[in-house]
Design a protein around this motif. Structure first.
Motif, PDB file in Angstrom:
ATOM      1  N   GLY A   2       0.826  -1.213   0.000  1.00 57.55           N
ATOM      2  CA  GLY A   2       0.000   0.000   0.000  1.00 57.55           C
ATOM      3  C   GLY A   2       0.849   1.246   0.000  1.00 57.55           C
ATOM      4  N   MET A  51      -1.891  -2.189  -7.945  1.00 60.10           N
ATOM      5  CA  MET A  51      -3.326  -2.172  -7.691  1.00 60.10           C
ATOM      6  C   MET A  51      -4.078  -3.081  -8.655  1.00 60.10           C
ATOM      7  SD  MET A  51      -3.993  -0.698  -4.940  1.00 60.10           S
ATOM      8  CE  MET A  51      -2.424  -1.065  -4.166  1.00 60.10           C
ATOM      9  N   ASP A  89      -6.448  -6.122  -7.522  1.00 63.75           N
ATOM     10  CA  ASP A  89      -7.798  -6.360  -8.049  1.00 63.75           C
ATOM     11  C   ASP A  89      -7.954  -7.810  -8.497  1.00 63.75           C
ATOM     12  OD1 ASP A  89      -8.625  -3.845  -7.560  1.00 63.75           O
ATOM     13  OD2 ASP A  89      -8.180  -3.076  -9.567  1.00 63.75           O
ATOM     14  N   ARG A  99      -5.262  -1.678  -0.033  1.00 64.62           N
ATOM     15  CA  ARG A  99      -6.002  -0.564  -0.645  1.00 64.62           C
ATOM     16  C   ARG A  99      -6.230   0.568   0.354  1.00 64.62           C
ATOM     17  NH1 ARG A  99      -7.535   0.214  -5.218  1.00 64.62           N
ATOM     18  NH2 ARG A  99      -7.749  -1.349  -6.859  1.00 64.62           N
ATOM     19  N   SER A 148      -4.707   4.389  -0.149  1.00 63.73           N
ATOM     20  CA  SER A 148      -5.478   5.633  -0.274  1.00 63.73           C
ATOM     21  C   SER A 148      -5.110   6.603   0.840  1.00 63.73           C
ATOM     22  CB  SER A 148      -6.973   5.335  -0.293  1.00 63.73           C
ATOM     23  OG  SER A 148      -7.394   4.907   0.976  1.00 63.73           O
TER      24      SER A 148
END
Lengths: 353, 404, 459
Positions: free
Chosen positions: B211, B226, B230, B269, B273
């Motif tokens: 991350g 990322m 997914d 994730r 962020s």
């Protein structure tokens, strides 16, 4: 501006101020402490007039304005005292429903940060139309037309295209214009703007000031909150200077700027003149809870400044509308002592650019 | 503190001198490396000669991994906690000030202690079918003719059925193999601790590093990482585990590796962020302008500031993995010698099937022999609740802006 | 500092510049930093920072944002240089490139005789210790999870000071020197006011004994009085330790209070630089003048702002040709053969560039109001109805017709061909005005255009 709220009862309807506030007191209560953020504030705003409240953070200027229509979050805030008269009607202690009908409809707010005022998931047009329909104005195509004309009025080019854009597609200054357009949607009598030009570049600020100035031509009164004396000079008809939850000086902009009387107002002007040195933290001290709130920082403080409430307002000889809450201006005081020190620096010719 | 005043003034610092004595060794790194070396030496010794740490505990691959995890956690979490004693005390005070949080953390500490040390102390308990179904203290059970009862034996009111009373020998009773429930609970706690420690030591750091790297570097690296996350989120871990179950020896390690390596995407994730939001903050800019490395910024400035979202998410993941392990074991996909709470619960619920020689009424078994499945179920429930509460407790205690 | 105004920094000017400038030497007051050798601490030459605009997974470059596009300036030892411009002018990017927070696309940054871009290892560490950053927003300047003491000690520990008690002693000492108390080291950032946080920011920048502090809008979030306190602290520190300061701001009024020299940036370029008194007394570049005119006067009877030609700041990804300011410049140079008065030229130019930006005022926007007649267009733009030049008259008329019929593109082309200006065709070279560099054609002796006299007063 009539400085005494009591005089309004005797005057005729047309001379009555649009808004008058008398003895407003708002407490902030947290688990740890309770203190009056606004401590007995009185002022009034006439129709079409621009009144600026000047002060620094913590002076209570924002809480004052948010208390008018009850948008200050309660709790932690609690409005304990004061009469607020708007357009001849008492609105203090009004129910939430009554306040809602006044808010936005008659008194509209604009905030410092337009990001907070604009909802990112709706187009600006939707938000303006929403503001109109909440107050039962119009709907449908006529609302859209009016929204476009509002955007045009606040100086947004290609208004018909941009009405369908989202807030993030506008620049900071343009977003503030949109926020003003939303505030104007219900055709308010009073626009309360809290530091609307603080977060923008000087060139954009100049444009926003011109826009606000144009609004008063339509007889919209403006209550502007700012910490910047330059903004005040460019907009205000009259000035209210706040410190520590109380008003320390008020009067027409010309006389306040030519003869700043209260030591705090003078200190404010000084900071535009050169660098001040208040490095010593202890000298700034705690805010006193009685007497003149400024006395801990005041170079002219004396025992008379202690105790009791914030001193009464005394009018200056030069202008009957210009009054100052300082014991040195009382009949037994020596105003020259305070004024002499300032006049050298603050004559109008010195401060002009 | 030195009395030389020049040591207190920043102007008098001789940076050339400091630059010369600069070293890469910190206590954290030192302890980490020494711990790993010692562990490796013990592992080597064990593989050639066999080693018993305590009692008759055989150390397995998973245990070695968990030890490595403990060294990692001890050096990079434990050492700072000891070094900043005042801050640690403050955190502990904050946790203790909320009773529910304090109880939850206390229970987890007890669980950790009994899970790590307990099996070694308890030793290997022999299976003795004769001792089956001894009840816990204060409860009775019907006895089969071949049963031995460690406690008092009485005859029921019908004059025929013999009743076994609970005793101090097996205070929580025994199961159908005559194993004491206390032993089974501690074995289950040990399995739960393996799950928790493995996740904390490998899965969470992996998620955090991915991350932070994605958020901090951005650009193509971010896109790649990322996209991978997914893809990974679309692979059902249980399917991979069952495929592994068919081809290899089933073990707890297999479960932890498949679930652990396929389930960190969500945390990665979150970290990414939050990193993106903080990357441009002033203190990160200042640290970068001072030449701080990306790992330093991640450790010191990013991670501590995302604990509000990260800590509850991590504890949620821990609770989820403990539950998943119990669930898999409940379904029977576990190693036969791993006494997970899940498998014990399942055995308690299907006694008649699993115990052919039982003398007891088949329909009545589960309810009359309640302790076999109820006790581990209670342990599992309290553990899950404690994990969730502890997440909240740590989140609140770590935030200096929270006032008590 | 005993006397309040004696050494006030805006009065102080470095010797390095004074040979090029004819301002009175009395500005150098006793106690102000006087630079002995003319070797500047920081030299920036042709600094460029472009950000590629990419598209698709393979990140193919489709364009470039020229955030900083070739700027030059020096900062002398102990000197304070203000870098001024609107948001989007590239001033923060320039600062970050100088600190190597961003890798410059091109150009050279020389710090104390060494090229910053070539530094590595111990030399880079030394640079990172000697050049410090103070960031804008005091609320995000500190890690909320760390005490103020550990925040201020961070530079020390990052640069290898492992003695914890010594770090603590230094931190307490420096906190006291910026007007706080040593005990504050154990408190958390949220317990301080904005002004106090900015003092702590300064303490953190100071603790490594730097030679250069880059201050990115350090006071723009503060009230006027607190702002002047913090600036005073920065000024004292600068004088006491002979620190150079790169001061970034959008507000000329603040720069006036603090800096010796100022460089004005617009769309990635420096348009003018010079000693602060000179620039404020007689700003040369039209953009500097626009910036100065935008600062409201403290005199309530003077409420006019002189606006730029158009308000739209062009996209830095596609900056205007020639002089980048030409689309907004109130002093745009008319073609030599055009027989119009200055006022007529201004309204015509405003008409042209408003049309070109496409930001039509709504009153003449045919998509909004339906039919627009030429008279409305003329009225909206204040266009003169009758010009002396018949040809010009006719072509302006046809452009007006085109606008009225909604064909903005044709109108734009027509206006561009009839109202050409050297400002959009030629990139201005550096000229000098009163000994300071200005990038404007009006100061180029090879052009016919003369500088417009500055009518305003100082701030």
């Amino acid at each position: 501006m009539s400085s005494n709220a009591n005089s309004t009862t005797t005057s005729t309807r047309s001379n009555e101020p649009l808004l008058s506030v008398d003895g407003l007191r708002t407490f902030i209560e947290t688990e740890r402490e309770q203190f009056p953020a606004v401590d007995g504030v009185s002022f009034s705003v006439d129709r079409g007039e621009t009144v600026c409240i000047v002060g620094e953070s913590g002076s209570g200027k924002s809480v004052t304005c948010e208390s008018l229509t009850g948008i200050v979050p309660q709790p932690p805030a609690r409005i304990t005292d004061g009469q607020i008269t708007f357009d001849g009607k008492r609105i203090d202690g009004a129910s939430e429903r009554e306040l809602r009908s006044i808010r936005g409809d008659r008194i509209a707010h604009v905030f410092q940060n337009p990001q907070q005022a604009l909802d990112p998931v709706y187009t600006v047009g939707d938000q303006i139309v929403e503001a109109m329909t909440i107050h039962g104005q119009r709907s449908g195509t006529s609302a859209r037309e009016r929204a476009i004309s509002l955007l045009r009025k606040v100086g947004i080019p290609r208004a018909d295209d941009r009405i369908d854009e989202y807030p993030h597609e506008f620049s900071g200054g343009m977003r503030q214009r949109v926020a003003i357009a939303i505030a104007l949607a219900a055709d308010p009598d009073l626009l309360v703007a809290d530091e609307p030009t603080t977060a923008v570049d000087v060139t954009v600020q100049a444009k926003l000031i011109e826009l606000l100035r144009d609004l008063t031509d339509d007889d919209t009164a403006i209550l502007l909150i700012t910490h910047d004396l330059r903004v005040v000079a460019s907009l205000a008809d009259s000035v209210v200077v706040m410190y520590g939850g109380t008003i320390v000086e008020r009067g027409p902009v010309d006389t306040v700027f030519s003869t700043p009387a209260h030591p705090y107002t003078q200190a404010l002007f000084d900071s535009y003149d050169g660098l001040s040195r208040r490095n010593d933290r202890s000298a700034r001290g705690e805010l006193p809870s009685d007497g003149c709130r400024f006395r801990a920082e005041c170079p002219y403080a004396e025992p008379a400044c202690e105790g009791g409430d914030q001193p009464d307002f005394y009018t200056l000889d030069s202008d009957a509308d210009h009054s100052v809450s300082c014991v040195h201006f009382s009949p037994d005081g020596d105003p020259e002592r305070v004024l002499d020190a300032s006049t050298e620096v603050h004559s109008v010719s010195e401060v002009s650019r | 503190m030195s009395t030389d005043p020049s040591r207190h003034r920043f102007e008098d610092v001789d940076w050339n001198e400091i630059e010369r004595t600069r070293s890469l060794v910190t206590s954290q790194r030192l302890i980490f490396v020494v711990g790993l070396v010692v562990l490796f030496a013990m592992y080597t010794y064990d593989s050639y000669t066999g080693l018993y740490f305590l009692g008759t505990w055989e150390v397995e691959t998973l245990d070695w991994l968990v030890f490595a995890g403990l060294v990692f956690i001890g050096s990079f979490v434990g050492v700072p906690l000891v070094r900043h004693g005042a801050r640690t005390k403050q955190i502990v005070r904050r946790i203790v000030s909320r009773p529910a949080h304090a109880i939850a953390m206390g229970f987890l500490s007890l669980l950790a202690f009994s899970g790590i040390v307990g099996p070694a102390i308890y030793g290997d308990v022999r299976i003795s079918f004769g001792n089956q179904y001894n009840p816990p203290i204060g409860s009775t059970s019907k006895m089969g003719w071949a049963n031995q009862c460690a406690g008092e034996v009485t005859t029921a009111a019908d004059g025929f059925t013999r009743l076994c009373h609970g005793s101090m020998a097996n205070p929580l009773g025994t199961n159908h193999r005559g194993q004491p429930m206390g032993y089974l609970l501690i074995e289950g706690a040990s399995v739960a601790m393996d799950v928790v420690l493995f996740t904390l030591a490998f899965v969470v750091p992996l998620a955090a590093i991915v991350g932070i790297v994605a958020g901090f570097r951005g650009g193509r690296i971010d896109d790649l990482l990322m996209s991978y996350v997914d893809v990974q989120l679309c692979i059902p871990a249980i399917l991979v585990f069952i495929m592994g179950y068919m081809y290899w020896n089933v073990s707890l390690l297999l479960l932890l590796v498949t679930f652990g390596l396929l389930s960190w995407g969500g945390i990665a994730r979150i970290v990414r962020s939050e990193t993106l939001q903080r990357r441009e903050d002033g203190y990160v800019l200042v640290a970068r302008s001072l030449g701080a490395s990306a790992p330093y910024i991640g450790r010191r400035h990013i991670i501590p500031n995302i604990t509000n979202t990260l800590v509850p998410a991590v504890f949620h993941l821990l609770a989820l993995f403990v539950l998943v392990e119990a669930g898999i074991a409940f379904l029977g996909f576990h190693h036969i010698e791993t006494y997970s709470w899940g498998s014990t619960i399942q055995e308690g619920l299907t006694l008649s099937v699993s115990t052919g020689q039982s003398y007891v009424d088949p329909p009545a078994t589960s309810s009359k022999l309640w302790w076999v499945s109820t006790l581990p179920a209670i342990a599992l429930t309290i553990t899950l609740v404690s994990l969730k509460l502890s997440g909240d407790a740590l989140r609140d205690a770590l935030d200096p802006r929270q006032t008590n | 500092m005993t006397e309040t105004n004696a050494g006030s920094p805006h009065a102080a000017t470095s010797e390095a510049e004074s040979d090029a400038v004819d301002h009175s030497s009395s500005a150098n007051i006793e106690g102000s930093p006087v630079v002995a050798d003319s070797d500047p601490l920081l030299e920036v030459r042709g600094l460029e920072k472009h950000y590629p605009i990419t598209r698709g997974f393979l990140r193919r470059e489709v364009g470039r944002v020229r955030a900083v596009d070739g700027i030059d300036f020096d900062i002398g030892r102990g000197e304070a240089l203000g870098l001024v411009g609107e948001s989007g002018s590239g001033k923060t990017t320039a600062a970050h490139s100088i600190l190597r927070l961003e890798e410059p696309t091109a150009g050279e940054i020389v710090f104390d005789g060494e090229s910053v871009t070539d530094l590595s290892g111990p030399n880079l560490r030394s640079f990172r210790r000697r050049a410090q950053l103070v960031v804008q927003d005091p609320n995000e300047a500190f890690n909320p999870r760390l005490t103020v003491g550990s925040a201020v000690a961070e530079p020390l520990s990052l640069h290898g000071m492992s003695d914890e008690s010594r770090r603590r002693a230094i931190v307490e000492d420096v906190l006291e020197r910026v007007g706080l108390s040593g005990d504050d080291a154990d408190r958390y950032p949220h317990e301080f006011s904005g002004g106090e946080k900015q003092r702590i920011s300064i303490a953190r920048a100071l603790v490594c004994n730097p030679d250069l502090i880059v201050a990115d809008e350090p006071t723009s979030a503060l009230d006027a009085r607190v702002q002047s306190d913090v600036l005073a602290l920065l000024a004292d520190i600068r004088r006491e330790h002979d620190i150079s300061i790169l001061f970034i701001s959008h507000d000329l009024d603040v720069v006036r209070l603090f800096c010796d020299r100022v460089a004005v940036m617009y769309l990635g370029e420096i348009v003018e630089q010079g000693p602060i008194e000179d620039v404020l007394e007689s700003p040369a570049h039209p953009y500097t003048r626009v910036l100065m005119n935008s600062v409201p006067s403290l005199d309530p009877s003077d409420r006019t702002f002189e606006s730029p030609l158009t308000d739209t700041i062009p996209d830095p990804g596609d900056p205007p040709s020639g002089c980048r300011f030409h689309t907004r410049c109130p002093e745009l140079i008319p073609p030599a053969d055009l027989a119009v008065s200055d006022e007529e030229w201004q309204t015509l130019a405003a008409f042209r560039f408003t049309i070109e930006t496409g930001e039509l005022p709504s009153a003449v926007d045919p998509t909004t109001v339906g039919d627009v007649d030429a008279a409305t267009v003329r009225e909206e733009f204040d266009l003169p109805t009758e010009l002396a030049d018949q040809e010009l008259n006719r072509r302006i008329g046809s452009a007006v017709e085109a606008v009225a019929s909604g064909d903005v593109e044709t109108a734009g082309q027509e206006l561009a061909s009839v109202l050409p200006t050297v400002c959009e065709q030629v990139v201005p070279t550096q000229s000098t005005h009163r000994g300071r560099p200005v990038n404007c054609h009006r100061y180029d002796p090879d052009r016919e255009a003369e500088p417009v006299a500055w009518r305003g007063a100082g701030l």
